[in-house]
Enzyme design. Structure first.
Site, PDB file in Angstrom:
ATOM      1  N   ASP A 121     -12.561   5.031   5.589  1.00  0.00           N
ATOM      2  CA  ASP A 121     -12.075   4.387   4.526  1.00  0.00           C
ATOM      3  C   ASP A 121     -12.410   2.840   4.693  1.00  0.00           C
ATOM      4  O   ASP A 121     -12.165   1.448   4.256  1.00  0.00           O
ATOM      5  CB  ASP A 121     -10.413   3.949   4.574  1.00  0.00           C
ATOM      6  CG  ASP A 121      -9.751   3.709   3.335  1.00  0.00           C
ATOM      7  OD1 ASP A 121     -10.734   3.995   2.419  1.00  0.00           O
ATOM      8  OD2 ASP A 121      -8.291   3.641   2.808  1.00  0.00           O
TER       9      ASP A 121
ATOM     10  N   TYR B 292       1.693   3.549   2.060  1.00  0.00           N
ATOM     11  CA  TYR B 292       2.063   3.599   3.338  1.00  0.00           C
ATOM     12  C   TYR B 292       3.393   2.523   3.865  1.00  0.00           C
ATOM     13  O   TYR B 292       4.681   2.597   4.679  1.00  0.00           O
ATOM     14  CB  TYR B 292       1.125   3.023   5.320  1.00  0.00           C
ATOM     15  CG  TYR B 292       0.398   1.816   4.191  1.00  0.00           C
ATOM     16  CD1 TYR B 292       1.356  -0.140   4.483  1.00  0.00           C
ATOM     17  CD2 TYR B 292      -0.717   1.465   3.878  1.00  0.00           C
ATOM     18  CE1 TYR B 292       1.442  -0.772   4.286  1.00  0.00           C
ATOM     19  CE2 TYR B 292      -1.112   0.257   3.572  1.00  0.00           C
ATOM     20  CZ  TYR B 292      -0.555  -1.187   3.849  1.00  0.00           C
ATOM     21  OH  TYR B 292      -1.231  -1.759   3.920  1.00  0.00           O
ATOM     22  N   GLY B 293       3.859   1.218   3.134  1.00  0.00           N
ATOM     23  CA  GLY B 293       4.410   0.417   3.098  1.00  0.00           C
ATOM     24  C   GLY B 293       3.939  -1.140   2.468  1.00  0.00           C
ATOM     25  O   GLY B 293       2.976  -1.431   1.550  1.00  0.00           O
TER      26      GLY B 293
ATOM     27  N   GLY C 186       0.905  -1.274  -0.241  1.00  0.00           N
ATOM     28  CA  GLY C 186       0.172  -0.319   0.009  1.00  0.00           C
ATOM     29  C   GLY C 186       0.637   1.386  -0.033  1.00  0.00           C
ATOM     30  O   GLY C 186       2.172   1.400  -0.208  1.00  0.00           O
TER      31      GLY C 186
END
Length: 645
Positions: A420, A300-301, A298
């Site tokens: 989300d 984020y990582g 994602g």
């Protein structure tokens, strides 16, 4: 205990002569594991030794299945197999009884451990041909990296749907049968291939390779550092001094940020059961962040699969943004997940914050591993598992998701708005129990507030119009997203259906048109293998359409949704939808541009939207939003504290 003990224990050539008590020699070929053994002999405790013995036996039985079409050897060979194991153990360690230490029974080799399945024909007669084709399509390749995740997801789905009977008296139960079968027949490389062994049996015992790789990395880094040092000296003393002072200032600033993060997390840990893992714990669990352990990616990582010393499997979310804004986001997500505990929410195990010489700042969240993938995988994945989602399973997923959201909105104190909700954030365990995941955008809602005014964030296709247009966030913004996800679950269609005259058509608009024509059952997925009572399915369709209504006042709360699902209370009449929601996208874009938030997609984003790329994040560049993210976290903390009072 040495790993080589277990491997040699498994890899020993078994005696050919008749065993004790009239048993015959074991036909299993343990030599197939020998190529997986490295030259190192790291220490291994008894629980790990027993685990590798069990997993190694599964690999050996897969080889036996490949040669004989039989899952297990004849029962009268069990004693000779265990005798060979024990004799080898006695050569290395005194008074180590494998069956006593590990709790294994003699007849567990030679008896079927799953629904009386003993051979290939019985297995293939139980599994539909289309599902077996899915296995071949996903698993007939080198099973490294993402290919491993695709293969294991298909196998877990097959086990959950078709092999959910009783497991008994064997080290290879129903959960392992699809993996043994896939390694034997679906994967052309076979169970002895290293990637296959690592992926399907979690067996990667050649530590020499990883050690040499680590040594090579260290040498390379040392060479780079040396070259940089020589270059710095050549450039001149002044440049060296300026770089040195800049580094000192940067270190002080980073230490200050890390200290603030540690302080905030320690206050959470003191009031919960969270575990503060060391970076060494994390590396051992993930085999030093091995690529084949990546199960998700994602903005984020990466997300890694890991195994803790107690043999439990976990998911590790590793943040790549370690700036001040990254620390704020990390602390915020840990705080949100740590404050809730529910069967339909992903459970947080702990976290890790560390600074290492080579990797720099590490921020990692450790949660329970949910092995059956996400709802998005099953509805829109690369294999035909959607038809396997019968009505009872879909109803179970809908109820679980609704219960998780109802707890966030009405059970947590203060209330939490997820922001989300989408199919890829609804994870499913082996029994298809839904788990709401990914709280990176969640916000605390102060008690008594009618709404929150905040920047727009989320995923296109799921964001409520009042939130997208005006930045006004309420619990019913989550209800809208839930309604879209429920429509996807019921119909098997994505949030975007098609493109008409260059404009996308939303699933919610299409479903409403079916309801208005008096044919709500047209929304139900035609490929569903087992349908429910028509009146119940129609009720779920009406609830989904009502939840995804563009006007906030028309939507129910999540508590009201649960009452509709669990009781005979009818769904209220659905107000007319004034215009198709998609007609307002241009206005939404203008509103966001004029407000400076800029978190919805641009016209280029709409183009991606129209080509069915549904996971485009509606967020601007992370570096441009660092200060805004920090301010939001501070506001959330103030709201949470005021709500607590």
């Amino acid at each position: 205990m040495s790993i080589n003990f277990i491997i040699l224990f498994l890899a020993a050539s078994l005696p050919i002569s008749t065993g004790q008590n009239g048993s015959v020699s074991c036909p299993l070929n343990f030599n197939v594991i020998r190529p997986l053994v490295g030259s190192n002999r790291p220490k291994l405790d008894i629980p790990f030794a027993c685990r590798y013995a069990r997993l190694g036996l599964q690999l050996v039985e897969s080889d036996y299945l490949r040669r004989t079409n039989l899952f297990v050897p004849p029962p009268n060979t069990a004693e000779s197999c265990w005798t060979a194991y024990q004799n080898l153990a006695d050569d290395f360690f005194s008074s180590f009884d494998l069956r006593q230490n590990c709790g294994y029974q003699t007849d567990w080799i030679g008896s079927s451990g799953c629904m009386n399945i003993t051979n290939r024909n019985q297995f293939e007669n139980l599994i539909p041909k289309t599902s077996l084709n899915d296995v071949v399509r996903a698993c007939n390749q080198s099973l490294s990296g993402s290919a491993c995740s695709s293969c294991t997801l298909v196998l877990s789905s097959i086990q959950a749907v078709y092999l959910n009977g009783s497991s008994y008296g064997n080290l290879t139960d129903c959960r392992s049968f699809p993996f043994i079968y896939a390694a034997a027949f679906a994967n052309q490389l076979g169970p002895t291939d290293r990637d296959t062994a690592v992926c399907l049996f979690s067996l990667d015992l050649d530590f020499t390779k990883s050690k040499n790789k680590h040594r090579t990395i260290i040498i390379a880094i040392a060479s780079v550092i040396g070259a940089i040092s020589l270059l710095a000296i050549a450039v001149g003393f002044w440049f060296y001094r300026s770089k040195k002072f800049a580094k000192i200032r940067r270190r002080r600033r980073n230490r200050r940020n890390e200290s603030n993060t540690v302080s905030a997390l320690d206050s959470i840990t003191g009031s919960t059961t969270l575990v503060k893992f060391t970076i060494q714990d994390i590396k051992e669990a993930t085999r030093n962040f091995a690529r084949e352990n990546i199960i998700g990616r994602g903005g984020y990582g990466n997300v890694y699969k890991g195994v803790l010393p107690d043999d439990s499997e976990v998911a590790l979310k590793r943040f790549k943004n370690c700036s001040a804004a990254g620390d704020a986001s990390f602390t915020h997500e840990v705080e949100v997940i740590a404050s809730v505990r529910h069967v339909n929410l992903v459970a947080l195990r702990g976290y890790c914050i560390a600074t290492t010489p080579f990797e720099g700042y590490q921020r990692i969240i450790v949660t329970d591993l949910v092995k059956n993938g996400s709802l998005h995988d099953h509805l829109f994945g690369g294999y035909s598992s959607r038809g396997h989602l019968s009505w009872p399973i879909r109803r179970k997923i809908a109820l679980g998701t609704a219960r998780g959201l109802a707890y966030l909105h009405h059970g947590a104190q203060p209330a939490i708005i997820h922001r989300d909700i989408k199919a890829s954030n609804i994870l499913l365990d082996e029994s298809f129990e839904a788990k709401v995941a990914d709280f990176g955008l969640a916000k605390f809602a102060p008690e008594g507030a009618t709404h929150l005014s905040t920047r727009v964030a989320g995923t296109m296709g799921y964001v409520a119009p009042e939130y997208a247009l005006y930045g006004q966030l309420t619990e019913r913004s989550d209800v809208y997203s839930f309604g879209v996800v429920l429509l996807e679950l019921l119909s098997g269609k994505k949030a975007l259906l098609e493109v008409e005259n260059g404009k996308p058509v939303l699933l919610a608009d299409w479903a409403w048109s079916m309801v208005r024509k008096g044919t709500p059952l047209e929304v139900i997925d035609s490929s569903m293998s087992e349908c429910g009572p028509p009146e119940i399915m129609e009720k779920f369709v009406l609830a989904a359409v009502l939840s995804s209504h563009p006007q906030l006042y028309a939507r129910p709360t999540m508590d009201q949704v649960l009452i509709m699902f669990d009781t005979d209370v009818p769904v209220p009449s659905i107000p007319e939808r004034p215009i198709p929601l998609i007609a307002g996208l241009e206005d939404i874009e203008k509103s966001i541009s004029s407000s400076g938030s800029g978190h919805l997609a641009t016209p280029r984003g709409y183009q991606a939207y129209s080509t069915f790329e549904m996971d485009a994040q509606m967020m601007t560049n992370e570096e441009e939003n660092e200060e805004e993210v920090e301010n939001e976290v501070v506001e959330d903390e103030k709201a949470r504290l005021s709500g607590s009072r």
